[in-house]
Design an enzyme around this catalytic site. Structure first.
Site, PDB file in Angstrom:
ATOM      1  CG  ASP A 131       7.725  71.082  40.621  1.00 16.25           C
ATOM      2  OD1 ASP A 131       7.544  71.763  39.594  1.00 16.25           O
ATOM      3  OD2 ASP A 131       7.088  71.285  41.672  1.00 16.25           O
ATOM      4  CB  SER A 132       9.593  75.136  40.964  1.00  8.33           C
ATOM      5  OG  SER A 132       8.232  74.912  41.274  1.00  8.33           O
TER       6      SER A 132
ATOM      7  CE1 TYR B   5      12.566  76.925  39.563  1.00  7.11           C
ATOM      8  CE2 TYR B   5      12.059  75.358  37.826  1.00  7.11           C
ATOM      9  CZ  TYR B   5      12.883  75.782  38.838  1.00  7.11           C
ATOM     10  OH  TYR B   5      14.031  75.082  39.114  1.00  7.11           O
ATOM     11  N   GLY B   6       6.797  79.952  38.005  1.00  9.33           N
ATOM     12  CA  GLY B   6       5.739  80.273  37.049  1.00  9.33           C
ATOM     13  C   GLY B   6       5.626  81.709  36.582  1.00  9.33           C
TER      14      GLY B   6
ATOM     15  CB  CYS C   7       8.134  71.472  36.461  1.00  7.77           C
ATOM     16  SG  CYS C   7       8.014  73.264  36.496  1.00  7.77           S
TER      17      CYS C   7
ATOM     18  CB  THR D  46       6.616  76.325  34.751  1.00 10.40           C
ATOM     19  OG1 THR D  46       5.467  76.563  35.565  1.00 10.40           O
ATOM     20  CG2 THR D  46       7.221  77.627  34.302  1.00 10.40           C
TER      21      THR D  46
ATOM     22  CD  GLU E   2       6.623  74.864  47.108  1.00  6.63           C
ATOM     23  OE1 GLU E   2       7.435  74.731  48.032  1.00  6.63           O
ATOM     24  OE2 GLU E   2       6.540  74.053  46.152  1.00  6.63           O
TER      25      GLU E   2
ATOM     26  CB  CYS F 274       0.658  74.119  37.825  1.00  8.91           C
ATOM     27  SG  CYS F 274       1.812  74.345  39.197  1.00  8.91           S
ATOM     28  CB  THR F 275       3.255  69.096  39.109  1.00  5.74           C
ATOM     29  OG1 THR F 275       4.308  70.044  39.316  1.00  5.74           O
ATOM     30  CG2 THR F 275       3.391  68.453  37.743  1.00  5.74           C
ATOM     31  CG  HIS F 276       3.093  73.430  43.125  1.00 10.36           C
ATOM     32  ND1 HIS F 276       4.122  73.338  42.221  1.00 10.36           N
ATOM     33  CD2 HIS F 276       3.670  73.726  44.325  1.00 10.36           C
ATOM     34  CE1 HIS F 276       5.279  73.602  42.845  1.00 10.36           C
ATOM     35  NE2 HIS F 276       5.016  73.834  44.126  1.00 10.36           N
TER      36      HIS F 276
HETATM   37  N1  DGL Z   1       4.881  72.869  39.690  1.00  5.87           N
HETATM   38  C1  DGL Z   1       5.357  73.675  38.626  1.00  5.87           C
HETATM   39  C2  DGL Z   1       4.475  73.615  37.442  1.00  5.87           C
HETATM   40  O1  DGL Z   1       3.954  72.550  37.203  1.00  5.87           O
HETATM   41  C3  DGL Z   1       5.969  74.996  38.969  1.00  5.87           C
HETATM   42  C4  DGL Z   1       5.143  75.968  39.678  1.00  5.87           C
HETATM   43  C5  DGL Z   1       5.938  77.200  40.027  1.00  5.87           C
HETATM   44  O2  DGL Z   1       7.030  77.049  40.553  1.00  5.87           O
HETATM   45  O3  DGL Z   1       5.448  78.302  39.752  1.00  5.87           O
HETATM   46  O4  DGL Z   1       4.301  74.549  36.697  1.00  5.87           O
END
Ligand code: DGL
Length: 272
Positions: free
Chosen positions: A10-11, A42-43, A73, A75, A152, A186-188
């Site tokens: 993931d990012s 990343y998004g 991730c 994204t 984060e 998004c996994t976050h």
């Molecule tokens: N956790 C990632 C996702 O599922 C990336 C989020 C990011 O870095 O913007 O999209």
């Protein structure tokens, strides 16, 4: 039986939501995690940059002899999964299809919400996957770019006024639309589950993309008879990041409830 590790990336810390589920479902499996913490988020990035990052992340992981890779991730799963699967010889699973299937299974009123990064929502990947399964579903999608930096920085707790304010601004249209299932695309975002759940109310089921992807991988390994043969000891987990190992270790310990001290190493990802 296959004792090789599973790669996950993931990012940043978001992919740990998938690792958490993998540990629960497949406690004996070895896991190698890469979090691109030096380049998160990343998004908001363009497809060209995301493809470059995705290739580098996979190039780093494939140095290890892995049996599968989980793109934890949303994204990258939305923008580069097909390309990654074409370019590599190893099973690579993304989060979109499993989460879309879970949302379709869960909804009762046929109204599903999708939240994700700007790149994910722009790609329309979740919407396409959901409509492939059930074209009559009414969808309400929303990009939530501030969620990732908040997570984060460890800002995830109920009672955090900034997080609650941002959540209500982003999610008001989805709540007003009466969705009964919300894909945390998004996994976050599952790390904000409490705050999001409080705002959406108990009638809305939150779909955790990491959990659904971990479950899909568990099914695949079982079907392919590729589960780890060891049954007597917990799997070994190693974590690699492109920024500070210490910062990652302290956040990971909170989010995973697993002691990661001494297991996190720095990697110069631009070299891949
Ligand atoms: N956790 C990632 C996702 O599922 C990336 C989020 C990011 O870095 O913007 O999209």
């Amino acid at each position: 039986m296959d004792n090789r590790p599973i790669g996950v990336f993931d990012s940043g810390v978001g992919g740990l939501t998938a690792v958490r589920q993998l540990i629960q479902l497949l406690p004996n499996e070895d896991i190698i995690y890469f979090g691109d913490t030096g380049r998160v988020p990343y998004g908001g990035r363009s497809k060209e940059i995301l493809v470059r990052y995705a290739r580098q992340d996979v190039a780093f992981l494939t140095q290890f002899d892995l049996k599968a890779i989980v793109v934890a991730c949303g994204t990258i799963s939305s923008t580069a999964l097909e390309l990654l699967t074409q370019e590599n010889d190893i099973p690579i699973l993304g989060v979109v299809e499993p989460a879309a299937a879970a949302a379709v299974r869960t909804t009762r009123n046929g109204r599903i919400g999708v939240v994700g990064t700007s790149a994910t929502i722009r790609s329309g990947a979740y919407e396409a996957a959901i409509h492939r399964l059930r074209p009559d579903i009414a969808l309400e999608s929303r990009a939530c770019p501030l969620f990732v930096p908040l997570v984060e920085n460890g800002r995830v707790a109920r009672g955090d006024r900034v997080v609650e304010q941002v959540t209500s601004e982003y999610l008001a249209p989805l709540r007003d639309a009466g969705v009964d299932s919300l894909v945390l695309g998004c996994t976050h975002y599952p790390l904000l589950e409490t705050v999001i759940g409080d705002y959406m109310g108990s009638g809305v089921t939150l779909i955790d993309t990491g959990r659904e992807c971990a479950a899909a991988l568990a099914r695949l390994l079982e079907m392919e008879n590729a589960l780890c043969a060891r049954r007597d000891a917990p799997g070994e987990r190693r974590y690699y990041v492109s920024d500070s190992a210490e910062d990652f270790a302290s956040l990971a310990a909170i989010f995973l409830g697993d002691d990661v001290a001494g297991k996190v190493e720095h990697v110069a990802i631009e070299a891949y």
